[in-house]
Design a protein around this motif. Structure first.
Motif, PDB file in Angstrom:
ATOM      1  N   ARG A 154       0.584  -1.160   0.015  1.00  0.00           N
ATOM      2  CA  ARG A 154      -0.050  -0.121  -0.155  1.00  0.00           C
ATOM      3  C   ARG A 154       0.848   1.249  -0.100  1.00  0.00           C
ATOM      4  N   LEU A 155       0.449   2.183  -0.824  1.00  0.00           N
ATOM      5  CA  LEU A 155       1.377   3.391  -0.879  1.00  0.00           C
ATOM      6  C   LEU A 155       1.191   4.048   0.555  1.00  0.00           C
ATOM      7  N   THR A 156       2.477   4.671   0.822  1.00  0.00           N
ATOM      8  CA  THR A 156       2.223   5.297   2.184  1.00  0.00           C
ATOM      9  C   THR A 156       1.833   6.705   1.951  1.00  0.00           C
ATOM     10  N   ARG A 157       1.673   7.315   0.437  1.00  0.00           N
ATOM     11  CA  ARG A 157       1.532   8.687   0.483  1.00  0.00           C
ATOM     12  C   ARG A 157       0.595   8.694  -0.933  1.00  0.00           C
ATOM     13  N   ILE A 158      -0.528   9.540  -0.672  1.00  0.00           N
ATOM     14  CA  ILE A 158      -1.269   9.432  -2.110  1.00  0.00           C
ATOM     15  C   ILE A 158      -1.444  11.216  -2.223  1.00  0.00           C
ATOM     16  N   PHE A 159      -1.935  11.536  -3.104  1.00  0.00           N
ATOM     17  CA  PHE A 159      -2.314  12.800  -3.891  1.00  0.00           C
ATOM     18  C   PHE A 159      -3.879  13.246  -3.981  1.00  0.00           C
ATOM     19  N   LEU A 160      -4.096  14.661  -3.606  1.00  0.00           N
ATOM     20  CA  LEU A 160      -5.535  15.004  -3.978  1.00  0.00           C
ATOM     21  C   LEU A 160      -5.549  15.475  -5.273  1.00  0.00           C
ATOM     22  N   GLU A 161      -6.721  15.348  -5.789  1.00  0.00           N
ATOM     23  CA  GLU A 161      -7.283  15.970  -7.049  1.00  0.00           C
ATOM     24  C   GLU A 161      -8.226  17.080  -6.694  1.00  0.00           C
ATOM     25  N   ASP A 162      -8.394  18.137  -7.487  1.00  0.00           N
ATOM     26  CA  ASP A 162      -9.429  18.995  -7.613  1.00  0.00           C
ATOM     27  C   ASP A 162      -9.777  19.459  -6.113  1.00  0.00           C
ATOM     28  N   ALA A 163      -8.816  19.922  -5.403  1.00  0.00           N
ATOM     29  CA  ALA A 163      -9.212  20.117  -3.988  1.00  0.00           C
ATOM     30  C   ALA A 163      -9.638  21.759  -3.910  1.00  0.00           C
ATOM     31  N   SER A 164     -10.664  21.920  -2.974  1.00  0.00           N
ATOM     32  CA  SER A 164     -10.884  23.286  -2.841  1.00  0.00           C
ATOM     33  C   SER A 164     -11.558  23.299  -1.514  1.00  0.00           C
ATOM     34  N   VAL A 165     -11.609  24.761  -0.892  1.00  0.00           N
ATOM     35  CA  VAL A 165     -12.358  25.099   0.235  1.00  0.00           C
ATOM     36  C   VAL A 165     -13.258  26.316  -0.165  1.00  0.00           C
TER      37      VAL A 165
END
Length: 362
Positions: free
Chosen positions: A297-308
């Motif tokens: 399992r990956l120890t790190r993943i990346f967000l896509e299309d993130a917003s607040v």
């Protein structure tokens, strides 16, 4: 290290205060939309139904579908398991004969959004990820703080911790999992025993990720690491950590952790030493997981299309995660609270590792 799930025992990536706040004041505060792995052809022997549900687990909806449409449980395909404490959207596949009965389907909190055809049955894990839209309440004036933290997570990635849903009410599943692997458990159901053992696997993995963060190795690599390419999914052993760490810093590759089992080899070298530290902290050995196949399992993943987006009483955060990852890992970084740690949530979802739910939070 304790076997009881506790966010405070797991190192966060971002420093400083979080926004605080509360989640799930109402079901619509937590929305999850499944992102399919492929486009549906519009023709074929399987009926694909996109459902929106509130107040039901995926398993409960499947049971109702079987009863009302006259199909067998094993003939229904799902890509992930979504829990009931949210508004969730997902696809299911059914035998073609069920299509004529779909208009008669009646289940409060469930509505059909789309119906189409495809040539293959939907299988567990056949999704790209999940889109989350989450309302954080009682965090007035904290939208800017959330946006700053989200910018860091977008640039550096998110620790791919298993969230509290993996560990059951009170975070106690791993404790019973330890009794299972020691031969001390009174649980007889094979499926439950497998799930309890995966909770123990997940605890070791979380400890390994936390140790990497403590050692400043979140984006770096060690000799003996098994690294994974984010674009192609290829896995390779790291022999020159200095050279490969440059690729990791650019977000091209990340380290993986071991979900122990008979089909996966432990890490070696410096990475193996760190992994052994995570095992030893719990009094475990790789041999204790021989009942499982195991995985990486990956120890790190990346967000896509993130917003607040600011709200009167807090903010709404939106982001897309790859399959198998938990939204609570993101929300914990933003809020710096024990996100959902004591909530009576259902088992996690999204895709499968070694035949058991790995999770994507819903």
């Amino acid at each position: 290290m304790s076997l009881v799930f506790d966010w405070s025992a797991l190192r966060a990536l971002t420093d400083g205060p979080g926004t605080g706040g509360v989640l799930r004041r109402e079901a619509a505060d937590f929305r999850v939309e499944e992102v399919p792995a492929y486009a549906l052809s519009g023709e074929g022997e399987y009926v694909f139904v996109q459902l929106e549900k509130t107040g039901h687990t995926t398993a409960h909806v499947v049971r109702e579908l079987c009863a009302q449409l006259g199909v067998r449980d094993r003939d229904v395909g799902v890509a992930g398991l979504k829990d009931r404490h949210a508004v969730t959207t997902q696809w299911l596949s059914l035998p073609a004969r069920a299509e004529a009965r779909l208009p008669s389907l009646s289940l409060e909190g469930v509505r059909i959004l789309n119906v189409t055809r495809h040539g293959n049955k939907l299988a567990m894990g056949h999704l790209r990820g999940n889109r989350f839209v989450v309302r954080v309440r009682e965090a007035q004036g904290q939208a800017a703080q959330a946006a700053g933290i989200l910018d860091v997570l977008t640039a550096r990635g998110v620790p791919n911790y298993f969230g509290p849903q993996r560990f059951g009410l009170g975070g106690l599943n791993a404790e019973e999992g330890l009794r299972v692997v020691r031969g001390e458990s009174r649980v007889k159901d094979p499926r439950v025993r497998r799930f309890l053992t995966t909770a123990l696997q997940s605890t070791v993995f979380n400890g390994f990720v936390s140790l990497r963060l403590q050692g400043g190795l979140f984006a770096g690599l060690l000799e003996g690491d098994m690294a994974k390419k984010h674009d192609t999914g290829g896995v390779f052993m790291v022999q020159d950590p200095q050279a490969e760490s440059a690729r990791a810093e650019r977000g091209e590759v990340s380290a993986t952790g071991t979900l122990f089992g008979r089909k996966v080899k432990p890490l070696t070298g410096a990475a193996g030493e760190l992994e052994q530290q995570a095992l030893a902290a719990l009094g475990l050995t790789p041999a204790m997981f021989s009942s499982r196949k195991g995985d990486r399992r990956l120890t790190r993943i990346f967000l896509e299309d993130a917003s607040v987006h600011p709200e009167e009483d807090g903010y709404t955060v939106a982001f897309t995660l790859p399959k198998g990852s938990f939204a609570t890992s993101v929300l914990r970084e933003l809020m710096k609270t024990s996100v959902d740690a004591a909530a009576d949530l259902d088992a996690p979802s999204s895709d499968a590792v070694d035949g058991s739910p790995e999770g994507s939070d819903e």
